[in-house]
Design a protein around this motif. Structure first.
Motif, mmCIF file in Angstrom:
data_model
loop_
_atom_site.group_PDB
_atom_site.id
_atom_site.type_symbol
_atom_site.label_atom_id
_atom_site.label_comp_id
_atom_site.label_asym_id
_atom_site.label_seq_id
_atom_site.Cartn_x
_atom_site.Cartn_y
_atom_site.Cartn_z
ATOM 1 N N UNK A 215 -4.925 13.455 -13.848
ATOM 2 C CA UNK A 215 -4.605 13.265 -12.439
ATOM 3 C C UNK A 215 -3.277 12.542 -12.269
ATOM 4 N N UNK A 216 -2.561 12.924 -11.255
ATOM 5 C CA UNK A 216 -1.364 12.193 -10.852
ATOM 6 C C UNK A 216 -1.799 10.968 -10.062
ATOM 7 N N UNK A 217 -1.216 9.814 -10.360
ATOM 8 C CA UNK A 217 -1.594 8.577 -9.682
ATOM 9 C C UNK A 217 -0.381 8.034 -8.947
ATOM 10 N N UNK A 218 -0.522 7.832 -7.637
ATOM 11 C CA UNK A 218 0.491 7.184 -6.805
ATOM 12 C C UNK A 218 -0.016 5.805 -6.394
ATOM 13 N N UNK A 219 0.913 4.952 -6.018
ATOM 14 C CA UNK A 219 0.563 3.604 -5.575
ATOM 15 C C UNK A 219 1.175 3.356 -4.205
ATOM 16 N N UNK B 136 6.380 2.557 -5.523
ATOM 17 C CA UNK B 136 5.243 2.830 -4.638
ATOM 18 C C UNK B 136 5.689 3.243 -3.237
ATOM 19 N N UNK B 137 4.764 3.836 -2.524
ATOM 20 C CA UNK B 137 4.945 4.103 -1.100
ATOM 21 C C UNK B 137 4.647 2.829 -0.319
ATOM 22 N N UNK C 258 7.340 -2.058 -2.102
ATOM 23 C CA UNK C 258 7.936 -2.716 -3.260
ATOM 24 C C UNK C 258 6.921 -2.760 -4.394
ATOM 25 N N UNK C 259 7.410 -2.706 -5.626
ATOM 26 C CA UNK C 259 6.524 -2.702 -6.787
ATOM 27 C C UNK C 259 5.657 -3.958 -6.808
ATOM 28 N N UNK C 260 4.406 -3.776 -7.178
ATOM 29 C CA UNK C 260 3.436 -4.862 -7.152
ATOM 30 C C UNK C 260 3.403 -5.614 -8.478
#
Length: 287
Positions: free
Chosen positions: A32-36, A97-98, A42-44
């Motif tokens: 699976x493709x995983x998005x955040x 990330x979005x 901003x990156x967590x």
């Protein structure tokens, strides 16, 4: 070519590294493709105490001694989770990330809501109205949703079409008051005395009974009945292994785990359930 796309929603800091990194690893291994997504795109960053274990012992405030860990070794993320977290940091989806405002239901095939407890980072995630609206819409769809630990609290706070909780009428588990209280007592009495409420994201106000603002109590108030919050029943196989807080599941051993499924919704309690939780979510996505 990825079969489906899964979104993992995060705060910008202080999420539980085990619940996120192991879930990411299992989902990626399944193809699976995983998005955040984070509040501002901003990156967590995960909870540093759960990664290093430094700062959980009573001497953890002393720079020269904080590296010596006792409670820190017990409570921090296990080696497999720390290794998965290190690999996840290099993932493009994690690094880019979005924002919550960019989220659209049609863009994702599944949604995963992890937890954490350090109030300084987690509250922005748990209290964001745009994320709550997105989670509510996702739960109302037929698409799979998985929530673990404080992620269940986010799901419970998310509104359904009728204005009630999106979990109203569903069965769920989540971080139990017994587990939350045990970790809280362990650190405030025997460890992080200068920050005794590290394990409590929300504290009771004057006049409220003990545990009123726990995950279990708040989620229970959002359900059709508090009895819809399901803990491990006494007499269940491996009951002590599941409830002592001393055992965590692994890729090869699911006996310590407790996971509840209700239709398109999957829930679990804490990092000790995460392997069974993530694998259960993969199975839901494949259906």
């Amino acid at each position: 070519m990825f079969a489906k796309t899964v979104l993992i929603a995060l705060p910008e800091r202080d999420f539980d590294p085990t619940e996120v990194a192991i879930s990411w690893q299992v989902l990626r291994a399944a193809g699976y493709r995983v998005c955040f997504a984070t509040p501002g795109g901003r990156a967590a960053a995960g909870d540093p105490l759960m990664l290093a274990g430094e700062g959980l012992d009573p001497w953890g405030w002393l720079p020269g001694l904080r590296r010596f860990k006792l409670l820190g070794l017990l409570l921090r993320a296990r080696r497999d989770a720390r290794q998965a977290y290190a690999r996840m940091l290099d993932d493009n989806g994690f690094r880019q990330p979005l924002s919550y405002a960019q989220l659209r239901l049609d863009d994702f095939d599944g949604l995963l809501l992890p937890g954490g407890h350090w109030a300084r980072g987690m509250r922005a995630y748990l209290e964001d109205p745009s994320l709550q609206a997105f989670v509510g819409a996702f739960l109302a769809s037929a698409k799979p949703v998985a929530a673990i630990c404080h992620g269940v609290l986010l799901a419970a706070r998310s509104p359904g079409a009728d204005g009630r909780s999106a979990l109203y009428g569903r069965k769920t588990t989540g971080l139990t008051w017994a587990m939350e209280r045990s970790a809280w007592n362990l650190t405030r009495f025997y460890g992080r005395f200068w920050d005794p409420n590290y394990y409590r994201t929300y504290r009771e106000a004057a006049g409220e009974p003990a545990g009123y603002m726990s995950v279990q109590a708040e989620v229970g108030r959002a359900l059709a009945s508090p009895a819809d919050f399901l803990d491990v029943p006494k007499g269940a196989p491996d009951y002590l292994r599941k409830t002592s807080g001393l055992h965590r599941d692994s890729q090869r051993d699911s006996r310590p785990a407790w996971v509840v499924r209700d239709g398109n919704y999957l829930s679990a309690r804490w990092p000790g359930d995460v392997h069974a939780f993530a694998q259960g979510f993969v199975e839901m996505l494949a259906q």
